[in-house]
Design an enzyme around this catalytic site. Structure first.
Site, PDB file in Angstrom:
ATOM      1  N   GLN A  82      30.145 -34.695  32.103  1.00 24.82           N
ATOM      2  CA  GLN A  82      31.196 -34.702  33.119  1.00 24.82           C
ATOM      3  C   GLN A  82      30.924 -35.758  34.189  1.00 24.82           C
ATOM      4  OE1 GLN A  82      30.768 -30.573  34.040  1.00 24.82           O
ATOM      5  NE2 GLN A  82      28.570 -30.798  34.279  1.00 24.82           N
TER       6      GLN A  82
ATOM      7  N   ASP B  47      24.505 -25.701  40.763  1.00 23.26           N
ATOM      8  CA  ASP B  47      24.391 -26.005  42.197  1.00 23.26           C
ATOM      9  C   ASP B  47      23.316 -25.168  42.884  1.00 23.26           C
ATOM     10  OD1 ASP B  47      25.812 -23.436  43.106  1.00 23.26           O
ATOM     11  OD2 ASP B  47      27.329 -24.362  41.840  1.00 23.26           O
TER      12      ASP B  47
ATOM     13  N   ASP C 269      23.503 -25.177  26.212  1.00 23.77           N
ATOM     14  CA  ASP C 269      24.862 -24.639  26.212  1.00 23.77           C
ATOM     15  C   ASP C 269      24.767 -23.103  26.217  1.00 23.77           C
ATOM     16  OD1 ASP C 269      27.404 -23.783  25.652  1.00 23.77           O
ATOM     17  OD2 ASP C 269      27.669 -25.010  23.864  1.00 23.77           O
ATOM     18  N   GLY C 270      25.411 -22.485  27.205  1.00 17.61           N
ATOM     19  CA  GLY C 270      25.351 -21.032  27.351  1.00 17.61           C
ATOM     20  C   GLY C 270      25.816 -20.298  26.100  1.00 17.61           C
TER      21      GLY C 270
ATOM     22  N   ASP D  45      28.653 -18.341  35.859  1.00 17.80           N
ATOM     23  CA  ASP D  45      29.094 -19.163  36.997  1.00 17.80           C
ATOM     24  C   ASP D  45      29.474 -20.530  36.438  1.00 17.80           C
ATOM     25  OD1 ASP D  45      29.482 -20.431  39.375  1.00 17.80           O
ATOM     26  OD2 ASP D  45      27.413 -20.275  40.075  1.00 17.80           O
TER      27      ASP D  45
ATOM     28  N   PRO E  91      33.177 -28.791  29.222  1.00 19.04           N
ATOM     29  CA  PRO E  91      32.012 -28.051  28.719  1.00 19.04           C
ATOM     30  C   PRO E  91      32.103 -26.541  28.941  1.00 19.04           C
ATOM     31  CG  PRO E  91      31.439 -29.359  30.675  1.00 19.04           C
ATOM     32  CD  PRO E  91      32.813 -29.772  30.262  1.00 19.04           C
TER      33      PRO E  91
HETATM   34  N1  SAM Z   1      31.499 -22.234  41.568  1.00 16.85           N
HETATM   35  C1  SAM Z   1      32.053 -23.106  40.629  1.00 16.85           C
HETATM   36  C2  SAM Z   1      33.506 -22.980  40.351  1.00 16.85           C
HETATM   37  O1  SAM Z   1      33.952 -21.936  39.871  1.00 16.85           O
HETATM   38  O2  SAM Z   1      34.223 -23.906  40.660  1.00 16.85           O
HETATM   39  C3  SAM Z   1      31.192 -23.244  39.429  1.00 16.85           C
HETATM   40  C4  SAM Z   1      30.125 -24.191  39.819  1.00 16.85           C
HETATM   41  S1  SAM Z   1      28.813 -24.491  38.759  1.00 16.85           S
HETATM   42  C5  SAM Z   1      28.371 -26.086  39.350  1.00 16.85           C
HETATM   43  C6  SAM Z   1      29.435 -24.646  37.118  1.00 16.85           C
HETATM   44  C7  SAM Z   1      28.392 -25.182  36.172  1.00 16.85           C
HETATM   45  O3  SAM Z   1      28.636 -24.719  34.853  1.00 16.85           O
HETATM   46  C8  SAM Z   1      28.351 -26.699  36.084  1.00 16.85           C
HETATM   47  O4  SAM Z   1      27.164 -27.188  36.653  1.00 16.85           O
HETATM   48  C9  SAM Z   1      28.422 -27.012  34.585  1.00 16.85           C
HETATM   49  O5  SAM Z   1      27.596 -28.073  34.188  1.00 16.85           O
HETATM   50  C10 SAM Z   1      28.024 -25.672  33.995  1.00 16.85           C
HETATM   51  N2  SAM Z   1      28.505 -25.456  32.617  1.00 16.85           N
HETATM   52  C11 SAM Z   1      29.729 -25.790  32.119  1.00 16.85           C
HETATM   53  N3  SAM Z   1      29.792 -25.461  30.818  1.00 16.85           N
HETATM   54  C12 SAM Z   1      28.607 -24.884  30.494  1.00 16.85           C
HETATM   55  C13 SAM Z   1      28.084 -24.354  29.287  1.00 16.85           C
HETATM   56  N4  SAM Z   1      28.814 -24.332  28.157  1.00 16.85           N
HETATM   57  N5  SAM Z   1      26.826 -23.846  29.316  1.00 16.85           N
HETATM   58  C14 SAM Z   1      26.079 -23.874  30.454  1.00 16.85           C
HETATM   59  N6  SAM Z   1      26.534 -24.371  31.620  1.00 16.85           N
HETATM   60  C15 SAM Z   1      27.778 -24.876  31.645  1.00 16.85           C
END
Ligand code: SAM
Length: 286
Positions: free
Chosen positions: A34, A89, A140-141, A158, A165
């Site tokens: 991203q 974050d 990847d979660g 979160d 992603p």
């Molecule tokens: N509070 C925020 C919102 O709802 O707008 C979410 C913030 S947090 C930074 C979201 C995180 O999820 C990102 O850092 C992103 O890289 C991560 N993320 C996205 N897809 C993911 C996946 N498949 N597995 C693990 N982490 C993931």
């Protein structure tokens, strides 16, 4: 004299934007997953933006992180093992680390560049990566939970929105694997989008439907988050039986003596009282 002003705009719908003044850009980087930006702003402090969408701001992140962490923590009688998916974050991690009873927190974030950006530019959020109970896994979660069974007391999702992603974290397959990886009294909490504008409202409805088809109990709760679309934001609480109101122990949580800026035990109960338009949206209007 010419005075140039820098403004950030996020489209909340095709016809609505949310904008704020920017002092300067601290980071712009394209990772494998991203586009990551960090902006310094006069109103919201530092703001983390992924693919053009606000993730969190220093000014209002406390609302989101209080509500995604303290609500389940006040319901489950003894959380020891936590899985946090996304959340690079560090804000949710910071709130979890305030509980001494938690023994381990696995944080599974897909993008190391988000973690590094938070450590460098968001010092009030990324406070807890060095806590000895924290294990950061860059993965990847969806793939990570596939291999887990009967391990966690609490899973917090979160994530980013249901495209890019984060898309896989809104699927029935993912929720099924989370169910399997939770213990018998486990809880899953996830961010659930906004009920107000068309596309997000459809996502919120779909997410609730999927959660209900997988978990024994699924409830939706809300908070007011000024920098998210419409300001009206939903979270999902799902479990194998624990009820967010009947099993909630306000005295036990208050006895911990945690000071919070948004969450309190009245808000806890009130946040599950939804307006009729939201109940209708998620198919719960009786
Ligand atoms: N509070 C925020 C919102 O709802 O707008 C979410 C913030 S947090 C930074 C979201 C995180 O999820 C990102 O850092 C992103 O890289 C991560 N993320 C996205 N897809 C993911 C996946 N498949 N597995 C693990 N982490 C993931």
């Amino acid at each position: 004299m010419n005075r140039y002003e820098l403004w950030f705009n996020e489209f909340h719908t095709e016809h609505v934007t949310f904008s704020f003044r920017v002092d300067r850009q601290l980071l712009q980087k394209t990772s494998d997953f991203q586009r990551i930006e960090i902006l310094e702003t006069p109103e919201f402090g530092r703001v983390l933006i992924l693919d053009g969408i606000i993730m969190c701001t220093e000014k209002d992140e406390f609302i989101y992180h209080d509500m995604i962490v303290h609500v389940p923590m006040a319901v489950h009688p003894e959380v020891k093992k936590v899985l946090l998916i996304g959340g690079g974050d560090g804000g949710a991690l910071r709130e979890l680390c305030r509980y001494e009873t938690i023994e381990s927190i696995e944080i599974v974030e897909i993008d190391l560049d988000v973690v590094n950006a938070a450590k460098e530019f968001l010092p009030t959020m990324a406070t807890s990566y060095d806590d000895p109970r924290v294990n950061l896994i860059i993965a990847d979660g969806l793939r990570y939970v596939r291999r887990k069974e009967n391990v966690y007391d609490l899973i917090i999702v979160d994530s980013t929105d249901p495209f890019g992603p984060g898309e896989s974290l809104f699927t029935k397959e993912f929720y099924g694997n989370c169910y399997k990886s939770l213990k018998d009294d486990g809880i899953l909490v996830n961010q659930h989008e906004s009920p107000f504008y068309g596309q997000e409202a459809r996502e919120a409805r779909l997410t609730h439907r999927r959660m209900k088809s997988v978990f024994d109990l699924s409830r939706v709760y809300q908070a007011h988050i000024p920098t998210y679309p419409s300001g009206h934001w939903l979270f999902g609480f799902s479990s194998k039986g624990l009820d967010p109101i009947k099993d909630f122990d306000a005295d036990r949580w208050n006895a911990l003596g945690l000071r919070t800026k948004y969450y309190n035990t009245d808000i806890h109960v009130g946040s599950f009282m939804l307006p009729n338009y939201v109940l209708e949206l998620i198919g719960e209007l009786s």
